[in-house]
Design a protein around this motif. Structure first.
Motif, PDB file in Angstrom:
ATOM      1  N   VAL A  91      24.496 -13.752 -28.942  1.00 19.35           N
ATOM      2  CA  VAL A  91      23.457 -12.853 -29.257  1.00 19.35           C
ATOM      3  C   VAL A  91      22.168 -13.663 -28.894  1.00 19.35           C
ATOM      4  CG1 VAL A  91      22.318 -11.326 -30.999  1.00 19.35           C
ATOM      5  CG2 VAL A  91      25.009 -11.534 -30.707  1.00 19.35           C
ATOM      6  N   HIS A  92      21.216 -13.309 -28.010  1.00 18.63           N
ATOM      7  CA  HIS A  92      20.029 -13.873 -27.665  1.00 18.63           C
ATOM      8  C   HIS A  92      19.072 -13.024 -27.940  1.00 18.63           C
ATOM      9  CE1 HIS A  92      22.413 -17.165 -25.301  1.00 18.63           C
ATOM     10  NE2 HIS A  92      23.166 -16.151 -25.292  1.00 18.63           N
ATOM     11  N   LEU A  93      18.175 -13.794 -28.963  1.00 14.84           N
ATOM     12  CA  LEU A  93      16.984 -12.966 -29.685  1.00 14.84           C
ATOM     13  C   LEU A  93      15.578 -13.479 -28.726  1.00 14.84           C
ATOM     14  CD1 LEU A  93      17.764 -12.744 -33.520  1.00 14.84           C
ATOM     15  CD2 LEU A  93      18.326 -11.007 -31.754  1.00 14.84           C
ATOM     16  N   ALA A  94      15.067 -12.486 -28.348  1.00 15.20           N
ATOM     17  CA  ALA A  94      13.870 -12.758 -27.363  1.00 15.20           C
ATOM     18  C   ALA A  94      12.733 -12.944 -28.374  1.00 15.20           C
ATOM     19  CB  ALA A  94      13.600 -11.599 -26.380  1.00 15.20           C
ATOM     20  N   GLU A  95      12.193 -14.196 -28.522  1.00 13.10           N
ATOM     21  CA  GLU A  95      11.117 -14.375 -29.526  1.00 13.10           C
ATOM     22  C   GLU A  95       9.808 -14.384 -29.088  1.00 13.10           C
ATOM     23  OE1 GLU A  95      11.874 -18.056 -31.320  1.00 13.10           O
ATOM     24  OE2 GLU A  95      14.009 -17.583 -32.093  1.00 13.10           O
ATOM     25  N   ASP A  96       8.894 -13.411 -29.772  1.00 16.46           N
ATOM     26  CA  ASP A  96       7.689 -13.291 -29.372  1.00 16.46           C
ATOM     27  C   ASP A  96       7.036 -12.569 -30.577  1.00 16.46           C
ATOM     28  OD1 ASP A  96       5.266 -11.568 -28.306  1.00 16.46           O
ATOM     29  OD2 ASP A  96       5.475 -13.289 -26.978  1.00 16.46           O
ATOM     30  N   ARG A  97       5.776 -13.069 -30.981  1.00 15.71           N
ATOM     31  CA  ARG A  97       5.102 -12.278 -32.299  1.00 15.71           C
ATOM     32  C   ARG A  97       4.756 -11.080 -31.980  1.00 15.71           C
ATOM     33  NH1 ARG A  97       2.572 -15.757 -36.062  1.00 15.71           N
ATOM     34  NH2 ARG A  97       1.159 -13.998 -36.209  1.00 15.71           N
ATOM     35  N   ALA A  98       4.898 -10.266 -30.741  1.00 12.61           N
ATOM     36  CA  ALA A  98       4.840  -8.828 -30.599  1.00 12.61           C
ATOM     37  C   ALA A  98       5.922  -8.160 -31.162  1.00 12.61           C
ATOM     38  CB  ALA A  98       4.785  -8.574 -28.949  1.00 12.61           C
ATOM     39  N   PHE A  99       6.989  -8.765 -31.541  1.00 10.88           N
ATOM     40  CA  PHE A  99       8.295  -8.143 -32.188  1.00 10.88           C
ATOM     41  C   PHE A  99       8.159  -8.358 -33.700  1.00 10.88           C
ATOM     42  CE2 PHE A  99       9.927  -9.738 -28.066  1.00 10.88           C
ATOM     43  CZ  PHE A  99       9.887  -8.185 -27.331  1.00 10.88           C
ATOM     44  N   VAL A 105      11.528   0.196 -33.237  1.00  8.06           N
ATOM     45  CA  VAL A 105      11.838  -0.352 -32.088  1.00  8.06           C
ATOM     46  C   VAL A 105      10.583  -0.347 -31.153  1.00  8.06           C
ATOM     47  CG1 VAL A 105      13.256   0.147 -30.169  1.00  8.06           C
ATOM     48  CG2 VAL A 105      14.218   0.101 -32.324  1.00  8.06           C
ATOM     49  N   TYR A 106       9.990   0.999 -31.164  1.00  7.61           N
ATOM     50  CA  TYR A 106       8.878   1.293 -30.144  1.00  7.61           C
ATOM     51  C   TYR A 106       7.495   1.495 -31.088  1.00  7.61           C
ATOM     52  CZ  TYR A 106      12.892   2.209 -27.081  1.00  7.61           C
ATOM     53  OH  TYR A 106      14.030   1.939 -26.388  1.00  7.61           O
ATOM     54  N   SER A 107       6.464   1.087 -30.434  1.00  5.60           N
ATOM     55  CA  SER A 107       5.189   1.310 -31.121  1.00  5.60           C
ATOM     56  C   SER A 107       4.895   2.779 -30.889  1.00  5.60           C
ATOM     57  CB  SER A 107       4.065   0.394 -30.503  1.00  5.60           C
ATOM     58  OG  SER A 107       2.813   0.681 -30.999  1.00  5.60           O
ATOM     59  N   ALA A 108       3.957   3.108 -31.784  1.00  6.54           N
ATOM     60  CA  ALA A 108       3.344   4.639 -31.851  1.00  6.54           C
ATOM     61  C   ALA A 108       2.146   4.658 -30.749  1.00  6.54           C
ATOM     62  CB  ALA A 108       2.834   4.995 -33.358  1.00  6.54           C
ATOM     63  N   TYR A 109       1.803   3.353 -30.200  1.00  8.07           N
ATOM     64  CA  TYR A 109       0.646   3.201 -29.301  1.00  8.07           C
ATOM     65  C   TYR A 109       1.378   2.950 -27.841  1.00  8.07           C
ATOM     66  CZ  TYR A 109      -1.900   3.074 -33.674  1.00  8.07           C
ATOM     67  OH  TYR A 109      -2.441   3.226 -35.100  1.00  8.07           O
ATOM     68  N   GLY A 110       0.911   3.697 -27.004  1.00  6.05           N
ATOM     69  CA  GLY A 110       1.380   3.533 -25.586  1.00  6.05           C
ATOM     70  C   GLY A 110       1.219   2.258 -25.092  1.00  6.05           C
ATOM     71  N   GLY A 111      -0.013   1.762 -25.101  1.00 11.05           N
ATOM     72  CA  GLY A 111      -0.316   0.588 -24.316  1.00 11.05           C
ATOM     73  C   GLY A 111       0.275  -0.625 -24.873  1.00 11.05           C
ATOM     74  N   GLU A 112       0.683  -0.456 -26.329  1.00  7.48           N
ATOM     75  CA  GLU A 112       1.366  -1.635 -27.037  1.00  7.48           C
ATOM     76  C   GLU A 112       2.920  -1.672 -26.581  1.00  7.48           C
ATOM     77  OE1 GLU A 112       1.460  -4.726 -30.034  1.00  7.48           O
ATOM     78  OE2 GLU A 112      -0.105  -3.383 -29.192  1.00  7.48           O
ATOM     79  N   ASN A 113       3.570  -0.599 -26.214  1.00 10.24           N
ATOM     80  CA  ASN A 113       4.744  -0.664 -25.493  1.00 10.24           C
ATOM     81  C   ASN A 113       4.917  -1.344 -24.273  1.00 10.24           C
ATOM     82  OD1 ASN A 113       6.067   0.837 -27.762  1.00 10.24           O
ATOM     83  ND2 ASN A 113       5.410   2.680 -26.922  1.00 10.24           N
ATOM     84  N   THR A 114       3.952  -1.424 -23.343  1.00  9.99           N
ATOM     85  CA  THR A 114       3.939  -2.201 -22.265  1.00  9.99           C
ATOM     86  C   THR A 114       3.840  -3.595 -22.606  1.00  9.99           C
ATOM     87  OG1 THR A 114       2.554  -0.324 -21.104  1.00  9.99           O
ATOM     88  CG2 THR A 114       2.595  -2.519 -20.190  1.00  9.99           C
ATOM     89  N   LYS A 115       3.065  -4.002 -23.767  1.00 12.17           N
ATOM     90  CA  LYS A 115       3.021  -5.283 -24.061  1.00 12.17           C
ATOM     91  C   LYS A 115       4.332  -5.972 -24.508  1.00 12.17           C
ATOM     92  CE  LYS A 115       0.670  -8.175 -27.546  1.00 12.17           C
ATOM     93  NZ  LYS A 115      -0.397  -7.905 -28.907  1.00 12.17           N
ATOM     94  N   LEU A 116       5.081  -4.835 -25.268  1.00 13.44           N
ATOM     95  CA  LEU A 116       6.445  -5.292 -25.824  1.00 13.44           C
ATOM     96  C   LEU A 116       7.384  -5.318 -24.694  1.00 13.44           C
ATOM     97  CD1 LEU A 116       6.629  -2.541 -28.838  1.00 13.44           C
ATOM     98  CD2 LEU A 116       6.369  -5.185 -29.256  1.00 13.44           C
ATOM     99  N   SER A 117       7.357  -4.591 -23.778  1.00 13.05           N
ATOM    100  CA  SER A 117       8.236  -4.607 -22.860  1.00 13.05           C
ATOM    101  C   SER A 117       8.147  -5.953 -21.958  1.00 13.05           C
ATOM    102  CB  SER A 117       8.134  -3.550 -21.780  1.00 13.05           C
ATOM    103  OG  SER A 117       8.842  -3.787 -20.554  1.00 13.05           O
ATOM    104  N   LEU A 118       6.755  -6.455 -21.537  1.00 14.43           N
ATOM    105  CA  LEU A 118       6.612  -7.472 -20.970  1.00 14.43           C
ATOM    106  C   LEU A 118       7.064  -8.721 -21.713  1.00 14.43           C
ATOM    107  CD1 LEU A 118       3.142  -6.653 -19.139  1.00 14.43           C
ATOM    108  CD2 LEU A 118       5.412  -6.803 -17.961  1.00 14.43           C
ATOM    109  N   ALA A 119       6.806  -8.684 -23.047  1.00 13.81           N
ATOM    110  CA  ALA A 119       7.192  -9.799 -23.904  1.00 13.81           C
ATOM    111  C   ALA A 119       8.664  -9.956 -23.912  1.00 13.81           C
ATOM    112  CB  ALA A 119       6.648  -9.747 -25.456  1.00 13.81           C
ATOM    113  N   PHE A 120       9.417  -8.910 -24.058  1.00 17.43           N
ATOM    114  CA  PHE A 120      11.034  -8.927 -23.967  1.00 17.43           C
ATOM    115  C   PHE A 120      11.322  -9.472 -22.435  1.00 17.43           C
ATOM    116  CE2 PHE A 120      14.897  -6.133 -23.933  1.00 17.43           C
ATOM    117  CZ  PHE A 120      15.625  -7.036 -24.255  1.00 17.43           C
TER     118      PHE A 120
END
Length: 503
Positions: A91-99, A105-120
């Motif tokens: 089990v490999h956890l992708a680490e970033d302060r965004a998470f 699981v998903y942010s209520a703000y659309g732009g934030e989800n792009t940031k989460l996706s790219l960090a992951f």
């Protein structure tokens, strides 16, 4: 002595998962992050692969806040700290302060989800893939849409599963600013317009994440066969041109298919702790009568175990779920079956909830109709009490209520579309076939007709009705389960690898 050939190594990349096997790490079962059906399917697939001895790994965002909430009771009891809790190397956890501080699981703000996706995806591409060195990568939804391009450039087979038709876009400049070396695989991405070179695309030609996943993957699947066919046929205007075109290309190239999801195993009337009385296919008549009486008492409905009870299990969304069709026919449905005490129970939130409350209040239907906010306990109880569920969806990528309901002996009344088409057959009691009531013309008259078919079945002699429901419950439990879903994915992996998954 020749060296034994190792099993292929599979990396499943998903933003959601539930219930990982304990043997994947002492705390794997606590690493639960769920927004929808993707979480259950991911967990079921991982469990099936792992239990069969496959060399399977999972990449998941490190949702520290979510995981800590689930782990807190254990940590307090054992006097551990969260830093001591480490999954094993599967089990490999992708680490970033965004998470780290996100409680969903998903942010209520659309732009934030792009940031989460790219960090992951940055962590998967830069750290997890080099560490695991997979033979096959299985990506899920737009949050993982760039990884198939990297996988294709590396020559590693990649499966891309679409659970929801949703996408985001970002330029190569923005993607690279987040730490992803997009120059390595830029030619396998899907752009808004054609670019002849990396430099031309870099700053002003956005990448479509979902279309890129479909375009670059070696194989693609949706979560029902019929829904994929409907997209290819152009039946759904909300599926954007690029995504439809790429799915069509995959479909006609023999690299696209549909694999149905399956209900959570907790939906089992024999063991369900949320219902009033447990029952099986063999004693469902008595069990359902007791649950119906209990639900009627709780909701203040007419106490009548002979009343046909219809349950609305989906959100009250007029865009997809067809609740406006029911609203148009509602007065006639109740009044035309007044002597039977026909009853309808809603356990759902959504835009149309107040409309149904207003209809109930205007016509004085309070003892025949209950409109309830969604709760898991009430949902389970309603499945156990209901004779039928209502599912007049305009479209359905997969759908789960129409699979859960017949497991509980509640027969679907539904529009013949998408995943409903793949799971429900119109009932013919004379031939012992079918498990629900389907209508083809998407209007209130079509829905009303299907409801009359259900009521006609309800009026059959008790012995005949019991025999049919017993058959349907048994067939549904054997068909709608995660073992069958996982087997389909395993077969697809083996086709892509051109070798068995387990030697």
């Amino acid at each position: 002595m020749p060296k034994a050939k190792r099993n292929p190594r599979v990396l499943i990349v998903t933003p959601e998962v539930t219930y990982l096997p304990d043997r994947m790490g002492n705390f794997s079962r606590y690493l639960t992050a769920k927004a929808g059906g993707l979480a259950d399917v991911s967990a079921a697939l991982v469990s099936a692969l792992f239990n069969e001895g496959a060399d399977v790994y999972v990449a998941l965002p490190d949702y520290r806040s979510i995981f800590h909430d689930r782990l807190a009771p254990f940590l307090e009891r054992e006097q551990w700290a969260i830093r001591n809790v480490m999954p094993d190397d599967r089990v490999h956890l992708a680490e970033d302060r965004a998470f780290f501080y996100l409680n969903r699981v998903y942010s209520a703000y659309g732009g934030e989800n792009t940031k989460l996706s790219l960090a992951f995806q940055r962590e998967v591409i830069n750290n997890i893939v080099p560490r695991v060195r997979p033979d096959l990568i299985h990506c899920n939804d737009w949050m993982t849409g760039l990884i198939p391009a990297m996988s294709r450039q590396m020559g590693v087979p990649c499966l891309f599963t679409i659970h929801n038709i949703h996408t985001v876009k970002a330029t190569l400049a923005h993607i690279e600013d987040r730490g992803i070396d997009a120059a390595y695989f830029w030619q396998h991405l899907f752009y808004e317009k054609f670019s002849a070179s990396y430099e031309e695309a870099w700053e002003s030609n956005p990448v479509d994440f979902l279309a890129s996943g479909v375009f670059a993957a070696h194989f693609v699947n949706t979560v029902s066969p019929r829904f994929l066919e409907e997209i290819v046929e152009g039946r759904h205007g909300f599926v954007e041109g690029p995504i439809r075109q790429e799915l069509t290309n995959k479909f006609y190239a023999g690299c696209g298919t549909g694999i149905l999801n399956a209900p959570d195993p907790s939906f089992n009337p024999a063991k369900d702790p949320e219902i009033h009385r447990n029952y099986t296919a063999q004693d469902h008549s008595a069990g359902k009568r007791e649950n119906k009486r209990h639900l009627q008492e709780v909701l203040g409905l007419i106490p009548d175990e002979q009343a046909p009870l219809f349950f609305w299990p989906s959100r009250l969304d007029p865009i997809q779920k067809g609740c406006q069709l029911l609203a148009e026919a509602f007065y006639g449905i109740i009044s035309d079956h007044w002597d039977m005490n026909l009853q309808v129970v809603f356990v759902a939130n959504g835009d149309y909830q107040q409309i149904f409350r207003d209809i109930v209040n205007h016509h004085g239907f309070q003892q025949r109709v209950a409109v309830c906010d969604f709760s898991e306990k009430m949902e389970h109880l309603a499945y156990a009490a209901a004779d039928f569920i209502l599912m007049p969806s305009l479209f359905e990528p997969c759908g789960l209520p129409q699979m859960i309901a017949p497991i509980y002996g509640a027969l679907p009344v539904a529009h013949d579309t998408g995943g409903i088409h793949d799971t429900i057959v119109h009932l013919d009691a004379g031939r012992d076939t079918g498990n629900g009531f389907l209508f083809n013309t998407y209007d209130s008259a079509g829905l009303y007709w299907a409801i009359t078919q259900a009521v006609a079945f309800f009026k059959l002699p008790e012995a005949e009705k019991t025999r049919q429901i017993t058959r349907i419950m048994q067939q549904s439990a054997a068909t709608f389960n995660h073992a069958n879903t996982a087997r389909r994915y395993i077969d697809l992996y083996e086709k892509m690898l051109e070798r068995p998954l387990i030697n």
